[in-house]
Design an enzyme around this catalytic site. Structure first.
Site, PDB file in Angstrom:
ATOM      1  N   HIS A  53       0.850  -1.193   0.000  1.00  0.00           N
ATOM      2  CA  HIS A  53       0.000   0.000   0.000  1.00  0.00           C
ATOM      3  C   HIS A  53       0.885   1.243   0.000  1.00  0.00           C
ATOM      4  O   HIS A  53       2.117   1.132   0.051  1.00  0.00           O
ATOM      5  CB  HIS A  53      -0.967  -0.007   1.185  1.00  0.00           C
ATOM      6  CG  HIS A  53      -0.305   0.105   2.532  1.00  0.00           C
ATOM      7  ND1 HIS A  53       0.513  -0.865   3.047  1.00  0.00           N
ATOM      8  CD2 HIS A  53      -0.360   1.095   3.474  1.00  0.00           C
ATOM      9  CE1 HIS A  53       0.934  -0.492   4.254  1.00  0.00           C
ATOM     10  NE2 HIS A  53       0.431   0.687   4.530  1.00  0.00           N
ATOM     11  N   HIS A  74       1.255   3.992   2.043  1.00  0.00           N
ATOM     12  CA  HIS A  74       1.732   4.765   3.175  1.00  0.00           C
ATOM     13  C   HIS A  74       3.251   4.871   3.127  1.00  0.00           C
ATOM     14  O   HIS A  74       3.948   3.941   2.687  1.00  0.00           O
ATOM     15  CB  HIS A  74       1.270   4.138   4.489  1.00  0.00           C
ATOM     16  CG  HIS A  74      -0.148   4.486   4.835  1.00  0.00           C
ATOM     17  ND1 HIS A  74      -0.944   3.715   5.642  1.00  0.00           N
ATOM     18  CD2 HIS A  74      -0.920   5.549   4.458  1.00  0.00           C
ATOM     19  CE1 HIS A  74      -2.139   4.272   5.767  1.00  0.00           C
ATOM     20  NE2 HIS A  74      -2.144   5.391   5.053  1.00  0.00           N
ATOM     21  N   ASP A  79       5.773   4.676   5.106  1.00  0.00           N
ATOM     22  CA  ASP A  79       6.700   3.725   5.714  1.00  0.00           C
ATOM     23  C   ASP A  79       6.835   2.434   4.904  1.00  0.00           C
ATOM     24  O   ASP A  79       7.625   1.564   5.260  1.00  0.00           O
ATOM     25  CB  ASP A  79       6.296   3.415   7.162  1.00  0.00           C
ATOM     26  CG  ASP A  79       4.864   2.933   7.310  1.00  0.00           C
ATOM     27  OD1 ASP A  79       4.016   3.308   6.491  1.00  0.00           O
ATOM     28  OD2 ASP A  79       4.584   2.170   8.268  1.00  0.00           O
ATOM     29  N   HIS A  80       6.083   2.335   3.808  1.00  0.00           N
ATOM     30  CA  HIS A  80       6.172   1.156   2.942  1.00  0.00           C
ATOM     31  C   HIS A  80       6.681   1.489   1.537  1.00  0.00           C
ATOM     32  O   HIS A  80       6.965   0.576   0.766  1.00  0.00           O
ATOM     33  CB  HIS A  80       4.809   0.474   2.837  1.00  0.00           C
ATOM     34  CG  HIS A  80       4.334  -0.099   4.136  1.00  0.00           C
ATOM     35  ND1 HIS A  80       4.375  -1.448   4.427  1.00  0.00           N
ATOM     36  CD2 HIS A  80       3.826   0.509   5.241  1.00  0.00           C
ATOM     37  CE1 HIS A  80       3.901  -1.651   5.648  1.00  0.00           C
ATOM     38  NE2 HIS A  80       3.567  -0.480   6.163  1.00  0.00           N
ATOM     39  N   HIS A  96      -7.246  -2.038   5.633  1.00  0.00           N
ATOM     40  CA  HIS A  96      -6.487  -0.963   6.255  1.00  0.00           C
ATOM     41  C   HIS A  96      -7.228   0.351   6.016  1.00  0.00           C
ATOM     42  O   HIS A  96      -8.358   0.358   5.513  1.00  0.00           O
ATOM     43  CB  HIS A  96      -5.078  -0.942   5.646  1.00  0.00           C
ATOM     44  CG  HIS A  96      -4.098  -0.075   6.366  1.00  0.00           C
ATOM     45  ND1 HIS A  96      -4.058   0.038   7.737  1.00  0.00           N
ATOM     46  CD2 HIS A  96      -3.093   0.726   5.893  1.00  0.00           C
ATOM     47  CE1 HIS A  96      -3.091   0.872   8.071  1.00  0.00           C
ATOM     48  NE2 HIS A  96      -2.492   1.300   6.973  1.00  0.00           N
ATOM     49  N   ASP A 103      -0.206  -4.032   6.737  1.00  0.00           N
ATOM     50  CA  ASP A 103      -1.105  -3.322   7.644  1.00  0.00           C
ATOM     51  C   ASP A 103      -2.563  -3.749   7.436  1.00  0.00           C
ATOM     52  O   ASP A 103      -3.099  -3.649   6.330  1.00  0.00           O
ATOM     53  CB  ASP A 103      -0.996  -1.820   7.406  1.00  0.00           C
ATOM     54  CG  ASP A 103       0.433  -1.319   7.595  1.00  0.00           C
ATOM     55  OD1 ASP A 103       1.361  -2.153   7.556  1.00  0.00           O
ATOM     56  OD2 ASP A 103       0.623  -0.109   7.768  1.00  0.00           O
ATOM     57  N   HIS A 130       6.183  -4.828  12.241  1.00  0.00           N
ATOM     58  CA  HIS A 130       5.503  -3.533  12.109  1.00  0.00           C
ATOM     59  C   HIS A 130       5.195  -2.963  13.502  1.00  0.00           C
ATOM     60  O   HIS A 130       4.090  -2.524  13.805  1.00  0.00           O
ATOM     61  CB  HIS A 130       4.217  -3.685  11.292  1.00  0.00           C
ATOM     62  CG  HIS A 130       3.720  -2.381  10.719  1.00  0.00           C
ATOM     63  ND1 HIS A 130       2.730  -1.641  11.330  1.00  0.00           N
ATOM     64  CD2 HIS A 130       4.065  -1.699   9.609  1.00  0.00           C
ATOM     65  CE1 HIS A 130       2.483  -0.559  10.601  1.00  0.00           C
ATOM     66  NE2 HIS A 130       3.295  -0.573   9.551  1.00  0.00           N
TER      67      HIS A 130
END
Length: 307
Positions: A61, A63, A65-66, A142, A212, A270
């Site tokens: 996805h 976000h 942090d990914h 998510h 997530d 995570h």
């Protein structure tokens, strides 16, 4: 070899020497990168993952942090003179993000990106495959569009029973044909079926990556009987309301997913930056599912040995 190397285990932001989400799957000497958080390149170099052997990038996805390591990694591949196309499986918006960054930074890649939007596939669809491995989608829940990935072996070959072949008096020149599953006829007219000298194939190994997600019953069927499950465990269960509000799971919920899906081993990651000591999360998960471990930076899980 079928293994998973953890490059990043932190959620939202790097903390306590933990990087944001990224993992490398190694299968038959090729690499597949799952998510690409900040610092992924440093981790690839640290663990001597050869960039030119990366055969696919899978993004769960959008976000930060990914994905925030993605623009730099792709540019570095170009600097290292990659020529072969790179397939990327990600939400459609990643293509727009990359094009915008490269446009305004005047960056030009010298290899082809083969972009595949995950929105174009249905849950459970196979999105990538080789002659020995396939990757399918796990639908997750998510705050934004998000998917997990299931890596599963296919076409497992049966092992050759050398001692049985010798007992039957089969000359060595026929061994390769039999190994490939072909029946043969010897010079004396005797017919040998391949199944007579082949052991049953080992069950296919599988790895499920659950990025997530809120815990829910819907995705459990996609995890049934997998060899190794990675499941996010951002919070302890005392913060399950916070987890639900932010679209995440607790360590207890991750272990329930493993237990109810009958997986062989669970690894959790995570982790929220509020936790310096991760042992409470591990202990909470082990209450429901004993065979649980922490997906910490540098850990390598070999699916043929460590389950």
């Amino acid at each position: 070899m079928f293994s998973v190397r953890i490059l990043g285990s932190s959620s939202a932001t790097p903390a306590f020497q933990r990087f944001t989400s990224s993992q490398v799957i190694s299968y038959n000497d090729r690499y597949y990168l799952i998510d690409c958080g900040e610092g992924t390149q440093m981790q690839l170099q640290k663990y001597r993952i050869k960039y030119n052997r990366i055969d696919g990038l899978f993004i769960s996805h959008l976000h930060g942090d990914h994905i925030l390591g993605t623009p730099g990694l792709l540019a570095s591949l170009s600097i290292f003179d990659r020529k072969s196309p790179l397939p990327i499986y990600a939400p459609r918006g990643l293509k727009e993000i990359l094009e915008l960054i490269y446009k305004h930074s005047d960056t030009h890649l010298n290899y082809e990106i083969q972009f595949h939007a995950l929105e174009d596939f249905e849950p459970g669809n196979v999105i990538f495959q080789t002659d020995r491995l396939e990757v399918s989608i796990i639908p997750l829940q998510h705050r934004i569009f998000c998917n997990g990935f299931l890596f599963r072996e296919k076409n497992k070959r049966r092992k050759f029973n050398f001692y049985k072949a010798r007992e039957l008096g089969i000359p060595k020149k026929y061994f390769q044909l039999l190994k490939l599953g072909n029946d043969i006829q010897l010079e004396n007219g005797k017919k040998i079926k391949a199944e007579e000298v082949l052991f049953p194939a080992d069950p296919p190994l599988s790895y499920a990556y659950c990025s997530d997600t809120r815990y829910n019953e819907h995705y459990l069927s996609y995890l049934k009987d997998v060899s190794l499950l990675y499941h996010e465990a951002t919070f302890l269960d005392e913060l399950r309301n916070r987890a639900g509000d932010t679209g995440h799971s607790t360590a207890k919920e991750a272990s329930l997913a493993a237990k109810r899906s009958n997986v062989s081993k669970l690894i959790i990651g995570h982790f929220s930056a509020r936790y310096k000591d991760l042992n409470p999360l591990l202990e909470e998960a082990k209450i429901e599912f004993t065979n649980t471990d922490l997906a910490l930076e540098g850990r390598k899980f070999d699916l043929r040995k460590d389950l």
